[in-house]
Design an enzyme around this catalytic site. Structure first.
Site, PDB file in Angstrom:
ATOM      1  N   HIS A 105       0.831  -1.215   0.000  1.00 45.38           N
ATOM      2  CA  HIS A 105       0.000   0.000   0.000  1.00 45.38           C
ATOM      3  C   HIS A 105       0.866   1.266   0.000  1.00 45.38           C
ATOM      4  O   HIS A 105       0.421   2.313   0.469  1.00 45.38           O
ATOM      5  CB  HIS A 105      -0.953   0.044   1.198  1.00 45.38           C
ATOM      6  CG  HIS A 105      -1.698  -1.231   1.422  1.00 45.38           C
ATOM      7  ND1 HIS A 105      -2.934  -1.477   0.890  1.00 45.38           N
ATOM      8  CD2 HIS A 105      -1.353  -2.356   2.086  1.00 45.38           C
ATOM      9  CE1 HIS A 105      -3.333  -2.700   1.237  1.00 45.38           C
ATOM     10  NE2 HIS A 105      -2.385  -3.254   1.959  1.00 45.38           N
ATOM     11  N   SER A 142      14.744  21.862 -16.402  1.00 44.65           N
ATOM     12  CA  SER A 142      13.532  22.594 -16.727  1.00 44.65           C
ATOM     13  C   SER A 142      13.911  23.890 -17.435  1.00 44.65           C
ATOM     14  O   SER A 142      14.933  24.492 -17.124  1.00 44.65           O
ATOM     15  CB  SER A 142      12.768  22.893 -15.443  1.00 44.65           C
ATOM     16  OG  SER A 142      11.952  24.037 -15.616  1.00 44.65           O
ATOM     17  N   LYS A 152      15.859  22.308 -11.270  1.00 46.11           N
ATOM     18  CA  LYS A 152      15.259  21.011 -11.573  1.00 46.11           C
ATOM     19  C   LYS A 152      16.203  20.030 -12.260  1.00 46.11           C
ATOM     20  O   LYS A 152      17.023  20.397 -13.081  1.00 46.11           O
ATOM     21  CB  LYS A 152      14.048  21.213 -12.488  1.00 46.11           C
ATOM     22  CG  LYS A 152      12.901  21.948 -11.800  1.00 46.11           C
ATOM     23  CD  LYS A 152      12.109  21.015 -10.927  1.00 46.11           C
ATOM     24  CE  LYS A 152      11.220  20.165 -11.836  1.00 46.11           C
ATOM     25  NZ  LYS A 152      10.375  19.280 -11.089  1.00 46.11           N
ATOM     26  N   GLU A 199      10.490   8.251 -16.896  1.00 45.71           N
ATOM     27  CA  GLU A 199       9.141   8.799 -17.147  1.00 45.71           C
ATOM     28  C   GLU A 199       8.657   8.444 -18.546  1.00 45.71           C
ATOM     29  O   GLU A 199       7.500   8.079 -18.748  1.00 45.71           O
ATOM     30  CB  GLU A 199       9.150  10.325 -17.000  1.00 45.71           C
ATOM     31  CG  GLU A 199       9.152  10.791 -15.566  1.00 45.71           C
ATOM     32  CD  GLU A 199       9.259  12.311 -15.458  1.00 45.71           C
ATOM     33  OE1 GLU A 199       8.546  12.877 -14.634  1.00 45.71           O
ATOM     34  OE2 GLU A 199      10.060  12.920 -16.194  1.00 45.71           O
TER      35      GLU A 199
END
Ligand code: ARG
Length: 467
Positions: free
Chosen positions: A169, A290, A296, A303
């Site tokens: 979980h 970024s 970033k 991804e």
């Protein structure tokens, strides 16, 4: 004929190889709409290999002469070289790769080239090309799968004793070895390999000789062609052979399942590389920044792997939809099998390679993992197990350990921070060995039953995996 050669030549050039019964030429818009050459050009090697085997068979059975077959084979080989050099004039007027090559053959060797298509249809031809193509790609994919699996195993071996929290979980559950967690993916990939191998068996069947749908009246030798092209089996029903694409569906299904696995691994990499987890660092080479936020560093590679699973699932869905309710035998709808197939092959190979490289170079922050494994009462099960070893039933031990956790929550401490005296207030069964019993190391070491997270098991599995 009036007008002489020039007009004749033009008519000849515009005329489709199948144009006999037509009086008007195809509309340009229709040519563009129906052409698949931009997509299926990649089948050229397989198309040529199939045609060479077919021509040799025709000569063996004296359907054409040996001299004719030799010229056809030479012509086909020179076309292959031409394509490889990038000097081949593909034309969408010739629809697809099959027609392009046949047209070029006739241009190169003259009318003898027209004999190649005896006892063959584009329907059994395209089925053959697809099977030859996928057979080759399945082997490459198998290699790529093994490559990623090996890299996962090597990374596991390098960090064999690193301890991390195991989750259910997405809540900290029990301490495990990082190597054990990684090897879970090796198991998934091993099953993916098995699925690809099983798919190969059904791909590896020769459809050529089925003609358009009904077979052929020429005395062909399908076993000879099968031997030439190394097919262990030949198809048994011509209608099925030209209309079936379930070998592609099977591959797409196996690829979809593989992408379930890859996307989970990718997701964990994204998650683990966050500030919040901080379990791993993905090297700069595999990240991008970024355009606006200077601080970033984004984990784009995992991804994108996670994101590309969407198109792979979509391709399976697309071909299922194309095939559903399609009447036998061949229908032009089947041409739509190629984009899903080719794009899935490319996506699978690309993602397996990228993931292999990221896994190889990922930095493991073992202190962070170890610290996280100490938090969150992950030794509560161990506490219950301890009491069971001292004679309590598991249910009572579970309840008692729950009370200890409650107490710790109220007092803001960990179980192992309680003294023996404090623990004995919950049960007289606690002895002075209890603290040693509760460390993550001890917890992991005890899980020696086959398949459990102990280092003995992990080491054995690594050996089996050959690292
Ligand atoms: N380009 C076609 C395909 O990919 C080849 C088969 C064409 N057959 C036909 N009857 N039009 O399916």
């Amino acid at each position: 004929m009036a007008g002489g050669k020039k007009v004749q030549g033009k008519v000849e050039r515009d005329k489709k190889l199948w144009g006999g019964r037509f009086t008007a030429s195809t509309a340009e818009s229709v040519e563009a709409f129906t052409a698949s050459i931009e997509v299926d050009a990649r089948l050229y090697r397989h198309d040529i290999a199939g045609s060479i085997a077919h021509a040799r068979m025709l000569a063996r059975r004296r359907i054409i002469s040996s001299r004719q077959a030799r010229r056809i084979v030479q012509g086909l080989k020179s076309i292959e070289r031409e394509i490889e050099r990038g000097a081949y004039p593909f034309s969408s007027a010739d629809e697809d790769i099959h027609m392009n090559i046949e047209r070029r053959l006739i241009q190169k060797i003259g009318r003898v080239g027209e004999r190649l298509h005896t006892a063959r249809s584009r329907n059994d031809q395209v089925a053959l090309d697809l099977r030859l193509y996928l057979r080759e790609e399945l082997r490459a994919i198998h290699e790529a799968l093994e490559g990623l699996k090996r890299e996962i195993a090597r990374t596991a071996k390098r960090h064999l004793q690193v301890i991390m929290p195991g989750y259910t979980h997405l809540q900290r559950a029990q301490p495990v070895l990082f190597s054990h967690h990684l090897l879970a993916y090796a198991e998934m990939l091993e099953r993916d390999s098995e699925r690809m191998r099983a798919c190969l068996e059904r791909v590896n069947v020769l459809p050529l000789g089925s003609g358009a749908l009904a077979g052929t009246s020429f005395p062909i030798d399908r076993s000879y062609v099968a031997r030439q092209l190394k097919f262990p089996r030949i198809s048994k029903n011509s209608i099925d052979a030209v209309s079936d694409r379930d070998f592609i569906l099977e591959f797409l299904s196996a690829a979809a399942i593989l992408f379930v696995h890859l996307s989970r691994l990718a997701e964990e990499m994204v998650l683990w590389s966050t500030e919040e987890f901080g379990f791993i660092e993905i090297p700069d080479r595999y990240c991008t920044g970024s355009s606006m936020m200077p601080q970033k560093k984004n984990p784009d590679v995992p991804e994108l792997v996670r994101g590309k699973s969407g198109r792979v699932f979509g391709h399976l869905q697309a071909l299922l939809a194309v095939m559903k309710g399609l009447p036998l035998a061949y229908n032009r709808d089947l041409q739509e099998d190629k984009v899903p197939l080719f794009d899935t092959v490319d996506t699978v190979k690309g993602c397996l390679t990228m993931m292999r490289d990221v896994v190889r170079e990922v930095k493991v922050k073992k202190e962070r993992m170890r610290a996280a494994a100490q938090d969150g009462f992950m030794n509560a099960t161990d506490l219950a197990d301890y009491l069971v070893r001292r004679g309590l039933s598991f249910r009572s031990a579970h309840a008692l350990a729950g009370k200890v956790v409650r107490f710790c929550l109220d007092h803001g401490c960990r179980i192992e921070e309680l003294s023996l005296k404090e623990l004995r207030r919950f049960s007289p069964r606690f002895e002075k060995d209890v603290h040693a019993f509760l460390t993550p190391e001890a917890s992991i070491r005890r899980r020696r039953a086959p398949g459990g997270t102990s280092a003995v098991n992990v080491r054995r599995r690594l050996k089996e995996l050959g690292v």
